[in-house]
Write a protein that holds these residues in place. Structure first.
Motif, PDB file in Angstrom:
ATOM      1  N   GLU B 138      -2.828  16.575  72.130  1.00 59.50           N
ATOM      2  CA  GLU B 138      -3.283  15.186  72.250  1.00 59.50           C
ATOM      3  C   GLU B 138      -4.793  15.190  72.417  1.00 59.50           C
ATOM      4  O   GLU B 138      -5.345  15.996  73.149  1.00 59.50           O
ATOM      5  N   GLU B 139      -5.462  14.278  71.707  1.00 59.28           N
ATOM      6  CA  GLU B 139      -6.901  14.129  71.915  1.00 59.28           C
ATOM      7  C   GLU B 139      -7.088  13.226  73.127  1.00 59.28           C
ATOM      8  O   GLU B 139      -6.500  12.165  73.204  1.00 59.28           O
ATOM      9  N   SER B 140      -7.904  13.693  74.057  1.00 57.45           N
ATOM     10  CA  SER B 140      -8.153  12.847  75.224  1.00 57.45           C
ATOM     11  C   SER B 140      -9.464  12.093  75.010  1.00 57.45           C
ATOM     12  O   SER B 140     -10.146  12.271  74.006  1.00 57.45           O
ATOM     13  N   SER B 141      -9.817  11.235  75.935  1.00 57.50           N
ATOM     14  CA  SER B 141     -11.090  10.523  75.800  1.00 57.50           C
ATOM     15  C   SER B 141     -11.739  10.379  77.164  1.00 57.50           C
ATOM     16  O   SER B 141     -11.088  10.536  78.199  1.00 57.50           O
ATOM     17  N   VAL B 142     -13.046  10.141  77.141  1.00 57.65           N
ATOM     18  CA  VAL B 142     -13.791   9.965  78.391  1.00 57.65           C
ATOM     19  C   VAL B 142     -14.544   8.628  78.311  1.00 57.65           C
ATOM     20  O   VAL B 142     -14.909   8.189  77.220  1.00 57.65           O
ATOM     21  N   SER B 569     -15.536   4.412  75.066  1.00 56.79           N
ATOM     22  CA  SER B 569     -14.936   5.716  75.323  1.00 56.79           C
ATOM     23  C   SER B 569     -15.215   6.644  74.150  1.00 56.79           C
ATOM     24  O   SER B 569     -15.449   6.188  73.031  1.00 56.79           O
ATOM     25  N   PRO B 571     -13.894  10.240  72.082  1.00 55.90           N
ATOM     26  CA  PRO B 571     -12.776  11.177  71.952  1.00 55.90           C
ATOM     27  C   PRO B 571     -13.221  12.610  72.246  1.00 55.90           C
ATOM     28  O   PRO B 571     -14.358  12.989  71.989  1.00 55.90           O
ATOM     29  N   GLY B 574      -9.137  18.333  70.517  1.00 53.03           N
ATOM     30  CA  GLY B 574      -8.018  19.006  71.160  1.00 53.03           C
ATOM     31  C   GLY B 574      -8.108  20.526  71.204  1.00 53.03           C
ATOM     32  O   GLY B 574      -7.238  21.181  71.767  1.00 53.03           O
ATOM     33  N   THR B 576      -9.766  22.721  72.800  1.00 59.37           N
ATOM     34  CA  THR B 576     -10.518  23.226  73.949  1.00 59.37           C
ATOM     35  C   THR B 576      -9.838  24.420  74.621  1.00 59.37           C
ATOM     36  O   THR B 576      -8.696  24.741  74.331  1.00 59.37           O
ATOM     37  N   ARG B 578      -8.022  26.380  77.606  1.00 63.88           N
ATOM     38  CA  ARG B 578      -7.097  26.044  78.702  1.00 63.88           C
ATOM     39  C   ARG B 578      -6.912  27.298  79.561  1.00 63.88           C
ATOM     40  O   ARG B 578      -6.951  28.406  79.045  1.00 63.88           O
ATOM     41  N   GLU B 614     -12.966  20.053  80.823  1.00 60.80           N
ATOM     42  CA  GLU B 614     -12.557  20.065  79.422  1.00 60.80           C
ATOM     43  C   GLU B 614     -13.508  19.267  78.538  1.00 60.80           C
ATOM     44  O   GLU B 614     -13.751  19.620  77.388  1.00 60.80           O
ATOM     45  N   ALA B 615     -14.060  18.194  79.092  1.00 59.57           N
ATOM     46  CA  ALA B 615     -14.919  17.318  78.288  1.00 59.57           C
ATOM     47  C   ALA B 615     -16.168  18.049  77.799  1.00 59.57           C
ATOM     48  O   ALA B 615     -16.772  17.661  76.805  1.00 59.57           O
TER      49      ALA B 615
END
Lengths: 150, 655
Positions: B138-142, B569, B571, B574, B576, B578, B614-615
């Protein structure tokens, strides 16, 4: 059958199989540029894309040799041009280590090569592939190649 | 979905004849169907076209595919297209795999049908093996902070600030020098229209000052930037002007009484300024600045300052700002011919640079607009201009400065000819690069006025006793060596990267190209984006360019950045890194290896662990390779995913 594969299925001149790791930003782009410019080259190379040459794990390269690669090329952005600041510099450190490891495995120095290729250097990409293929043809099939593998 | 048995569809593109003409696409598709987990294959004429994408989506539906492999061109151009197509049909975009059989196969083995087909089969087998192991991501966002930082207040930075301000965003416009305006404020007239530079720039500078959303921070520098797209923490150093800018009125009475005279940087060291000075008559902000290094502490200025603005004890102030996006417009320098004495510069008095000539030509310059030669202050009759000084030269810089110096010489010859028709002008050039709109017309106008163009690179400059210069050059069009005697020689110096480019490059992690300028994300398709999300580049910081180009790019950065600001926001990709905390021994190697500061060790003693921001991660994967315990993995480029490709380069026995 096994004998035939060792010398190539066609019975013509033996063609090596080379694994090449390219960074996404420069050398993979360089490989694409070679295509855009139609710079012809022998079909000996199988490219695997990673995001950065800094991702180049020695394990990938050693595995490639153990699986049957006659040669391994890996390539990234020119020093100073890394998309991720300095991943290519870190790749050079791994390269030095790998050079020593390749000898330990009983392989010739010539089977592993690091070269920087930018996204615009399509012609150079083709030259690197062609020259490396010739170099591998001279040293012949890898002694580590498992029997029956093509 | 993660544990679901893979059901893979392989779509082989013919790309018209681009692939289909050089290898057997049907054989590749048939071969793919023999591979484990492949349940559907299809050859498409053009997979990327609407019809091809419809075939992918129909395949997904009909065969209940949960993974898609497309064998066609290159992920560098078409991956987003196919990912979106998969997403629409319910397949996670990260469970799409690209196999490059055009750029890296059919096009480079055009006369080897067998070899190309065999290679394409190998590549598809490798892609399918990798596809089997791909995980949904999933692509997250900030969130994106609504404040903007513009670094550099030359014409590009000013334009960016105006556009951001007009769109309602609060802008911090940070300028190193004591006034905004940049290089353009020093030019006399600007090509190809020859309008007065400060007459068009002055109103723009005032517009910046009037804009309520723009906060001008002149005589200030960005010293540090932390954080990531949407959430940058910026440290700005406000250098002391040694006066209270709220009280100073810019009347200039301090500079009248100051006894210290120094070369004027604004006038390219022709003429002088005082130790306390107003930068130039149109300066914004119109405030004095005290050069403490050269101040003799006589306090004459303090006595002369009626409002009482002088503060000798002022200290530097560091201010922290929070911004969402950044435009870098730090400009460039003109090539300096002094260290190598190119064409006698620094050795002979009457060899000057274009920038120096600009100031002499300027009515507000040190000579009131009279072009005089430095040796005897006589107005020259015969003037020569050498182009490509420091450009297109293997000993200096190989690149062309974008025709800027060609046009400078053409314009300056023209202006002096118009001002004093009795003068003669020679332009020594290799090629005239009059590429932009109106440039060729300006070049023709100069020729019509009688400016002589000699095609050749001067080999020798000698000085005569009267200060005249003799230029020895091969006129390559005539094929003869000529010696031209001149009263004044002007060097058309190229544009070179400045200190600010290196500073910002390091602070913002922006790569520089071989020419030393900042690198855009893509030279054609993302010319103002950079590899650092949320950071954009405008003007000459990204390579030599003229004013129109720089201004357009200033606006372009505002447009690109507003995509993030208006949505609020940004994007995050994905792919990155972990961490598996059970395997991590907190050795800290990743902390050193990461160029973006993704990792930090938090906690003490027994409670130490690695915190992953992560960002900040750009997905290079260097840390994964460095991790000695295997605690780190890069999503989408996991070790087993890459190794699956390595293993499938080879097979036993052949088909």
């Amino acid at each position: 059958m096994a004998e035939a594969t060792a010398t190539g299925t066609t019975g013509e001149e033996w063609q090596p199989k080379i694994v090449m790791f390219c960074c996404n930003w420069c050398s993979y782009g360089g490989a694409d540029s070679a295509g855009m410019g139609r710079f012809q080259q022998p079909p000996t190379v199988r490219v695997i894309r990673v995001m950065c040459s800094g991702r180049m794990d020695p394990m990938f390269i050693l595995n490639a040799f153990l699986e049957g690669a006659d040669g391994v090329l890996f390539s990234g952005c020119h020093i100073g041009d890394c998309h991720y600041v300095n991943g290519n510099y870190k790749a050079t450190i791994k390269y030095k280590f790998l050079k020593a490891m390749v000898n330990e495995l009983g392989l010739e120095d010539e089977r592993l090569k690091l070269d920087w290729i930018s996204a615009s250097e399509g012609e150079r990409y083709a030259e690197v592939v062609t020259e490396f293929t010739e170099q591998i043809k001279k040293v012949g099939p890898s002694p580590l190649k498992p029997e029956g593998v093509i | 979905m993660e544990n679901e048995e893979p059901r893979i569809g392989v779509f082989v593109c013919e790309c018209g004849v681009n692939i289909g003409g050089y290898l057997d696409t049907q054989a590749v598709a048939d071969y793919a169907l023999t591979l484990p987990n492949v349940v559907h294959t299809k050859v498409n004429k053009f997979t990327c076209a609407d019809s091809g994408q419809a075939e992918i989506q129909a395949g997904i539906k009909e065969h209940n595919l949960n993974r898609v492999v497309v064998a066609s061109c290159t992920p560098r151009t078409h991956e987003p297209t196919f990912r979106a197509c998969c997403k629409e049909a319910g397949v996670n975009p990260y469970q799409f795999e690209f196999v490059n059989i055009r750029d890296q196969c059919s096009w480079i083995h055009m006369w080897d049908w067998e070899g190309a087909t065999a290679k394409a089969k190998d590549l598809v087998r490798m892609g399918v093996a990798r596809s089997r192991l791909l995980e949904p991501l999933e692509e997250s966002s900030v969130p994106v902070d609504q404040n903007v930082l513009v670094i550099g207040a030359g014409v590009a930075g000013m334009q960016a600030a105006i556009d951001f301000g007009d769109m309602g965003y609060n802008v911090y416009l940070v300028e190193k020098g004591p006034s905004i305006g940049g290089r353009m404020a020093r030019f006399d007239k600007v090509f190809p229209t020859n309008d007065c530079s400060i007459c068009i720039l002055g109103p723009k500078m005032v517009e910046v000052a009037r804009n309520k959303n723009i906060n001008i921070m002149s005589y200030s520098e960005v010293t540090d930037v932390e954080g990531f797209v949407g959430n940058f923490e910026v440290t700005v150093l406000h250098k002391p002007r040694y006066l209270d800018t709220d009280i100073c009125t810019g009347c200039g009475s301090c500079q009248e009484v100051c006894p210290v005279e120094l070369p004027s940087e604004f006038n390219e060291n022709f003429g002088t300024r005082k130790a306390i000075y107003i930068p130039f008559p149109q300066a914004v902000p119109m405030r004095a600045v005290l050069d403490m290094e050269n101040c003799i502490s006589c306090k004459a200025c303090e006595k002369a300052c009626e409002p009482g603005a002088i503060r000798y004890d002022q200290e530097p102030i560091y201010e922290k700002l929070k911004v969402g996006v950044i435009t870098v417009a730090v400009g460039m320098d003109a090539f300096d011919p002094l260290p190598h004495n190119n064409y006698g510069y620094g050795l002979y008095d009457n060899v000057i640079t274009t920038m120096e000539f600009e100031r002499l030509l300027n009515a507000a310059g040190p000579t009131g607009g009279h072009v005089v030669r430095p040796s005897d202050a006589v107005e020259p009759i015969t003037v020569g201009f050498i182009n490509c000084v420091g450009s297109r030269d293997v000993n200096e810089n190989i690149y062309c400065s974008g025709g800027v110096c060609c046009m400078f010489s053409i314009k300056n010859a023209q202006l002096l000819k118009e001002k004093r028709p009795e003068t003669n002008h020679f332009v020594f050039y290799m090629d005239i690069r009059s590429t932009m709109r109106g440039f060729e017309e300006a070049y023709n106008r100069a020729r019509d006025l009688g400016v002589k163009f000699i095609r050749g690179k001067p080999v020798e400059i000698t000085e005569k006793e009267n200060g005249n210069l003799v230029v020895r050059v091969e006129d390559t069009l005539k094929g003869e060596i000529v010696n031209v005697e001149l009263d004044l020689l002007v060097l058309g110096t190229g544009l070179v990267p400045n200190e600010g480019i290196n500073e910002m490059g390091s602070i913002l992690k922006l790569p520089r190209s071989a020419d030393g300028f900042l690198t855009e994300l893509h030279p054609k398709l993302a010319p103002v984006d950079t590899t650092t999300d949320g950071v954009f580049v405008a003007g000459c910081a990204a390579g030599p360019r003229d004013i129109a180009y720089a201004t357009a790019h200033g606006s372009a950065t505002a447009g690109r950045a507003t995509r993030l600001l208006s949505v609020g926001s940004a994007p995050i990709m994905g792919i990155t890194a972990r961490i598996d905390e059970d395997k991590c021994v907190v050795c800290g190697i990743c902390v050193d290896k990461c160029p973006y500061g993704v990792f930090e060790i938090v906690g003490t003693n027994g409670d130490r662990r690695i915190n992953v921001v992560e960002a900040l991660c750009k997905g290079c994967g260097t840390c994964v390779t460095a991790c000695p315990t295997g605690a780190l993995e890069q999503s989408h480029f996991k070790n087993d995913q890459v190794l699956a490709q390595v293993r499938n380069v080879f097979q036993y026995g052949g088909e």
